[in-house]
Design a protein around this motif. Structure first.
Motif, PDB file in Angstrom:
ATOM      1  N   SER A  34     124.725  52.906 -26.782  1.00 32.67           N
ATOM      2  CA  SER A  34     123.499  53.412 -26.583  1.00 32.67           C
ATOM      3  C   SER A  34     122.479  53.126 -27.346  1.00 32.67           C
ATOM      4  CB  SER A  34     123.755  54.761 -26.107  1.00 32.67           C
ATOM      5  OG  SER A  34     124.645  54.858 -25.093  1.00 32.67           O
ATOM      6  N   SER A  91     119.124  50.833 -26.727  1.00 33.52           N
ATOM      7  CA  SER A  91     117.712  51.503 -26.665  1.00 33.52           C
ATOM      8  C   SER A  91     116.771  51.099 -27.830  1.00 33.52           C
ATOM      9  CB  SER A  91     117.986  52.969 -27.108  1.00 33.52           C
ATOM     10  OG  SER A  91     118.510  53.240 -28.382  1.00 33.52           O
ATOM     11  N   SER A 142     116.954  60.143 -20.818  1.00 34.38           N
ATOM     12  CA  SER A 142     115.795  59.161 -21.158  1.00 34.38           C
ATOM     13  C   SER A 142     116.136  57.801 -20.834  1.00 34.38           C
ATOM     14  CB  SER A 142     115.466  59.486 -22.523  1.00 34.38           C
ATOM     15  OG  SER A 142     116.449  59.081 -23.558  1.00 34.38           O
ATOM     16  N   MET A 143     117.431  57.439 -20.751  1.00 34.82           N
ATOM     17  CA  MET A 143     117.698  56.094 -20.551  1.00 34.82           C
ATOM     18  C   MET A 143     117.643  55.945 -19.029  1.00 34.82           C
ATOM     19  SD  MET A 143     120.987  55.425 -23.281  1.00 34.82           S
ATOM     20  CE  MET A 143     120.722  53.820 -23.488  1.00 34.82           C
ATOM     21  N   GLU A 165     110.377  59.416 -21.866  1.00 31.11           N
ATOM     22  CA  GLU A 165     110.641  58.640 -23.104  1.00 31.11           C
ATOM     23  C   GLU A 165     110.398  59.388 -24.410  1.00 31.11           C
ATOM     24  OE1 GLU A 165     108.523  54.730 -25.384  1.00 31.11           O
ATOM     25  OE2 GLU A 165     107.438  55.307 -23.548  1.00 31.11           O
ATOM     26  N   THR A 222     120.723  49.795 -19.559  1.00 27.76           N
ATOM     27  CA  THR A 222     120.481  50.886 -20.167  1.00 27.76           C
ATOM     28  C   THR A 222     121.089  52.235 -19.130  1.00 27.76           C
ATOM     29  OG1 THR A 222     118.157  49.777 -20.886  1.00 27.76           O
ATOM     30  CG2 THR A 222     118.345  52.257 -20.819  1.00 27.76           C
TER      31      THR A 222
END
Length: 579
Positions: free
Chosen positions: A190, A194, A257-258, A263, A361
């Motif tokens: 992750s 990211s 957020s992913m 964000e 993501t």
């Protein structure tokens, strides 16, 4: 006159009889307490022979190793439970104490053993404190008589640095295949995903992975050294429900957020100041990854295996932090090799921005939610955990369009991916059905529907036959009275290998049948309370899982187990216990 003579004779014989009565003999200290030592493959045995009518004060018994430096090892040894006499804790029967061979491995070629004790006689006489010293020549123990972790500790004591470090790197590679490391894979992946994909490549993926692995290795090393020197299990201390809840919440926030809900970024003023150059921006990201790697090692993967326990035993007994700590660090690097490979591969083959990248993501967002649920399973009831897995499977499958129709023109890859999410959807439905039926194991959602009643009864009765103890005194008393061999199982809810023992090894019918020949004791150290720490310290245990075997009130030290064993391996092991 005859009466006078008769009376005189009677008095004379009575006087002779009174003088003839033997007065109680006052024993010398050597007669009252005979202390001898003998050495065999398992270590040094100290035998205390206590005469009739005398006793030793339990708290006055002290065992010290004098070479190369004086060390009090009394707390590392076991002896029979003390008996209360006139409000004092005493030893009133002859007994034996074993100094295991690994405890002697760090000694010089010749060393001295100091035994101190004090006792009294029941007739009211107390002896002066006694001290005896014994001299020994160091010798290597037979490795077949040592447990796996003790043999590793002895290997460290041999001092061949190159071979030791190579061995521990190999141990780390083997441990990387255990469930202790698996949760770190989605965390690192992750982090890689990211990152800005424009600047990402194999080189940067490797660098980010290396930072994560080095931080993880540093955490294991520091925690291990602290545990060995001070008996403080830092990893266990961080299994507090509040700590786990906060860390799980952090994973949930990162996952959301992913998914694109929001964000996560610094305030623009700080971000502009830090991002003047690409180097500063990269160092900012590396610092966050380092923190994540350090904390993940302590909270996500607190596993104790034989190599780790062997290194901790060596550090604790020898005080050699340099070699022991280096071995731990190298072992952690071995554990991180798969993470390096995955991070480098992710950096090299990560797709370019677009719809495909968004799906990748989001997938890693799902894996982060899975890690959060897995961590919460340590502190939540099993049926709640199963419900969370159900929600995760159903919602993620729906999010990725498991039931949405596909156009005829889509590629085979998209059809394959949809098939995967459809299977996840079916599994979520199975968890839902299992939850309604009363099941609590996500790996076996239909257990209540398929298992026969007698099988469930056997499993429950097997658990009911196990004694749960909370204090050292209670455990020692049970072991002293046991008529059969005793198996003592140190367990914790947050210990991955402990749960594996419970769900797989101990549920095997062959294992259950064999365990009927033993008394079973379970010590739950989930809460890491003061009494939990006392119990672990008394037996030199640095964390669960640890399984000890006792026979005739003495531990069979060479059969001590640290780390996970499957049913076949465990059966082979307990065959050595005998009856």
């Amino acid at each position: 006159m005859k009466r006078i003579v008769s009376s005189f004779c009677l008095v004379f014989f009575l006087a002779i009889s009174l003088f003839a009565i033997e007065k109680p003999k006052i024993l010398t200290p050597e007669e009252a307490f005979n202390v001898t030592t003998a050495r065999d493959a398992q270590g040094i045995r100290i035998a205390f022979t206590i005469a009739q009518g005398v006793y030793l004060y339990d708290d006055k018994i002290k065992i010290e190793l004098l070479t190369p430096k004086s060390r009090d090892i009394t707390s590392s040894l076991t002896r029979p439970p003390a008996e209360s006499f006139h409000e004092y804790q005493t030893q009133r029967r002859s007994f034996e104490m074993l100094i295991p061979e690994p405890l002697l491995a760090s000694q010089a070629s010749a060393f001295e053993l100091k035994v101190s004790y004090q006792g009294c006689a029941e007739m009211g006489i107390c002896y002066q404190p006694q001290v005896k010293q014994f001299r020994f020549d160091q010798q290597a123990a037979s490795k077949t008589s040592l447990s796996e972790q003790d043999a590793i500790a002895m290997r460290l004591a041999e001092g061949n640095y190159g071979w030791i470090l190579l061995s521990f790197f190999g141990f780390g590679l083997l441990l990387s295949l255990t469930p202790c490391v698996f949760p770190m894979i989605p965390i690192l992946s992750s982090i890689i995903v990211s990152q800005p994909s424009v600047a990402m490549g194999a080189k940067k993926g490797f660098v980010l992975s290396l930072v994560y692995v080095l931080s993880m290795a540093s955490a294991y090393t520091i925690a291990g050294i602290l545990a060995a020197l001070f008996g403080a299990n830092l990893q266990a201390s961080l299994q507090n429900p509040w700590v786990i809840s906060v860390f799980s919440a952090m994973f949930v926030v990162l996952a959301l957020s992913m998914f694109g809900f929001f964000e996560i970024k610094m305030p623009s003023r700080i971000q502009n100041r830090l991002s003047k150059t690409s180097d500063e921006a990269q160092s900012q990201g590396i610092a966050g990854i380092a923190v994540m790697g350090f904390v993940s090692a302590l909270i996500v993967g607190p596993c104790v295996a034989a190599p780790l326990a062997g290194a901790l035993i060596y550090i604790g007994q020898s005080g050699d932090v340099l070699l022991g700590g280096t071995a731990l660090f190298v072992m952690s690097l071995g554990m991180g090799v798969p993470l390096l490979a995955i991070g480098t591969t992710a950096g090299r083959y990560m797709p370019r921005p677009g719809a495909w990248m968004q799906n990748v993501t989001a997938f890693f967002g799902v894996t982060l939610l899975g890690v959060a649920v897995w961590m919460l399973s340590r502190i939540l009831p099993s049926f709640v955990t199963m419900g969370l897995w159900m929600l995760l499977c159903l919602l993620s499958a729906l999010f990725f369009g498991a039931i949405e129709p596909l156009a005829n023109t889509v590629s085979g890859w998209k059809r394959l991916i949809k098939g995967f999410w459809f299977i996840v959807l079916l599994y979520g439905i199975a968890l839902f059905v299992g939850l309604l039926s009363g099941a609590s194991n996500p790996l076996s959602p239909f257990e209540r529907l398929t298992l026969k009643e007698n099988t469930l009864h056997t499993a429950s009765s097997s658990d009911a036959s196990m004694l749960h103890v909370k204090t050292l005194e209670e455990l020692n008393a049970f072991i002293a009275k046991a008529q059969k061999p005793v198996m003592v199982d140190f367990y914790a809810d947050w210990c991955v290998n402990c749960v594996e023992f419970e769900r797989f090894t101990f549920q095997d019918a062959r294992v259950q049948e064999k365990l009927k020949t033993m008394e079973r004791v379970k010590i739950d150290v989930t809460n890491n309370s003061d009494e939990d720490k006392k119990l672990q310290k008394a037996f030199g245990i640095f964390g669960p899982p640890a399984i000890l075997f006792f026979k005739n009130a003495q531990e069979i030290s060479e059969l001590r187990l640290v780390g996970y064993k499957n049913a076949d391996e465990f059966l082979t092991h307990i065959e050595k216990v005998g009856h």
